[in-house]
Design a protein around this motif. Structure first.
Motif, short mmCIF file in Angstrom:
data_model
loop_
_atom_site.label_atom_id
_atom_site.label_comp_id
_atom_site.label_asym_id
_atom_site.label_seq_id
_atom_site.Cartn_x
_atom_site.Cartn_y
_atom_site.Cartn_z
N PRO A 13 0.83 -1.21 0.00
CA PRO A 13 0.00 0.00 0.00
C PRO A 13 0.86 1.25 0.00
CG PRO A 13 -0.14 -1.16 2.10
CD PRO A 13 0.61 -2.04 1.18
N PRO A 14 0.29 2.39 -0.38
CA PRO A 14 1.07 3.64 -0.56
C PRO A 14 1.93 4.03 0.62
CG PRO A 14 -1.15 3.91 -1.44
CD PRO A 14 -1.13 2.59 -0.75
N GLN A 15 1.45 3.82 1.85
CA GLN A 15 2.25 4.26 3.00
C GLN A 15 3.53 3.45 3.17
OE1 GLN A 15 -0.81 2.81 3.17
NE2 GLN A 15 -1.26 2.06 5.23
N PHE A 16 3.66 2.35 2.41
CA PHE A 16 4.87 1.54 2.49
C PHE A 16 5.68 1.59 1.19
CE2 PHE A 16 1.95 -0.36 5.60
CZ PHE A 16 2.75 -0.28 6.73
N ASP A 17 5.42 2.61 0.38
CA ASP A 17 6.15 2.76 -0.89
C ASP A 17 7.65 2.97 -0.69
OD1 ASP A 17 4.03 2.34 -2.55
OD2 ASP A 17 3.62 4.47 -2.95
N HIS A 18 8.02 3.64 0.38
CA HIS A 18 9.42 4.04 0.55
C HIS A 18 10.07 3.46 1.80
CE1 HIS A 18 8.69 6.76 -2.77
NE2 HIS A 18 7.67 7.28 -2.12
N VAL A 19 9.49 2.42 2.35
CA VAL A 19 10.11 1.83 3.52
C VAL A 19 11.32 0.99 3.12
CG1 VAL A 19 7.91 1.77 4.77
CG2 VAL A 19 8.67 -0.25 3.50
N SER A 20 12.24 0.84 4.04
CA SER A 20 13.45 0.06 3.80
C SER A 20 13.98 -0.46 5.12
CB SER A 20 14.51 0.93 3.13
OG SER A 20 14.95 1.95 4.01
N PHE A 21 14.98 -1.31 5.05
CA PHE A 21 15.62 -1.76 6.28
C PHE A 21 16.35 -0.60 6.95
CE2 PHE A 21 15.63 -5.77 3.70
CZ PHE A 21 14.68 -6.42 4.46
N GLU A 22 16.82 0.34 6.15
CA GLU A 22 17.57 1.48 6.68
C GLU A 22 16.68 2.43 7.48
OE1 GLU A 22 19.85 -0.70 4.12
OE2 GLU A 22 17.94 0.27 3.56
N ASN A 23 15.43 2.64 7.05
CA ASN A 23 14.58 3.58 7.79
C ASN A 23 13.65 2.89 8.79
OD1 ASN A 23 12.41 2.67 6.16
ND2 ASN A 23 12.66 4.35 4.71
N TYR A 24 13.87 1.60 9.03
CA TYR A 24 13.19 0.92 10.13
C TYR A 24 13.90 1.31 11.43
CZ TYR A 24 11.51 -2.86 13.15
OH TYR A 24 10.96 -3.59 14.19
#
Length: 329
Positions: A13-24
């Motif tokens: 979904p859109p809110q997870f378009d730019h998630v990564s291991f780095e920004n967790y």
């Protein structure tokens, strides 16, 4: 939607378009979060290097390596973030969807066509893996088994560990063999922590007086928004005529959803269809403005204390968040 479009819609979904291991951002008070991130990162890299070939991936020396990871933990500890990060990091043809979306898709396409649609995928990511009836788990077990045999990797999240699926809902002993097979696919990773959103289902949905709804609609139209306004009962009746796998298209291009005269739901089938619809609304980050019966108590007739309790509570949480988003600021 064509079968091809239904399969292509299986993306985060859109809110997870730019998630990564780095920004967790793992909670230092709960080391299992950082551990889960590292395991998922390694899993995604192995998937990329293996090229999806099961025979290449499982040589004798790799016999202990499982083709799936299973993130088990409570609400708001970052499971979906890590699942989406795994999906983004993996290479090849890959799919991301909720358990409900996959079972609905199998129902729409037929089992054989669903297998062919997913065959050759490098990764299948399944969010909110849950067991609602024996049929679902048997179909998914068979589907995942065939895909794993052909080289596909599986990543999943849930609030229930895989060998406990079905406990407290149905006679688990009737299909324990199927559950055990499914559990054997995954390396289970327990993630501890507290809900980062601190979003309590005891909160209340923001409701609007009927006389104010038109003013809300006019204001949003004046801002250039696309507003979908429906009578709640009409929406519920219409959802019965559309396959759940196609609900995502109902809100395509919609900026705000307005519901007139919300009524309590006491029919299980209607309630579950509404849950599936709200999942799509929430994933698309569409705010809700509603009048009538409060949406945080829309599931009536004792249903919320039954076998689908977890599903209804999640939906209530999302309804509270969606109505709050409509009035934020």
């Amino acid at each position: 939607m064509t079968p091809e479009q239904m399969v292509q819609a299986l993306v985060p979904p859109p809110q997870f378009d730019h998630v990564s291991f780095e920004n967790y951002k793992p909670d230092a008070d709960h080391p299992s979060q950082a551990e889960a991130r590292d395991i998922c990162r390694a899993f995604a890299l192995r998937s990329a290097k293996s090229g999806g070939g099961l025979m290449r991936m499982f040589k004798k020396k790799d016999a202990a390596v499982k083709p799936g990871v299973y993130l088990d933990g409570g609400f708001g500890v970052g499971k979906t973030h890590l699942l989406a990060a795994t999906w983004h990091a993996a290479s090849g043809r890959k799919y991301f969807g909720t358990f409900i979306e996959y079972t609905a898709l199998v129902g729409a396409l037929g089992y054989k066509n669903a297998v062919e649609a997913f065959r050759g995928a490098s990764l299948i990511a399944i969010d909110e893996f849950e067991l609602d009836d024996p049929g679902d788990t048997m179909v998914m077990t068979k589907l995942l088994g065939e895909l794993v045999e052909s080289g596909t990797r599986i990543a999943a999240t849930s609030n229930t560990p895989p060998n406990a699926l079905g406990e407290g809902r149905f006679a688990a002993q009737d299909f324990l063999r199927e559950i055990t097979k499914l559990a054997g696919v995954f390396q289970t990773i327990r993630i501890d922590g507290v809900d980062y959103r601190r979003r309590a289902v005891e909160g209340e949905a923001v409701m609007t007086e009927p006389a104010q709804l038109q003013a809300e609609v006019d204001a949003r139209l004046a801002q250039g928004e696309t507003v979908a306004r429906d009578d709640f009962r009409s929406l519920i009746d219409y959802l019965a005529t559309v396959h759940p796998s196609k609900y995502v298209r109902l809100i395509d291009g919609v900026d705000t959803l307005v519901l007139d005269d919300v009524q309590e739901l006491t029919d299980q089938s209607e309630a579950l269809r509404f849950v599936a619809f709200i999942d799509r609304v929430y994933d698309a980050e569409v705010p809700i403005i509603a009048s009538g019966h409060s949406l945080d108590s829309v599931f009536g007739g004792g249903m919320i204390d039954g076998g689908y309790r977890k599903k209804y509570l999640r939906s209530v949480s999302r309804l509270i968040a969606s109505t709050g988003a409509a009035h934020a600021g």
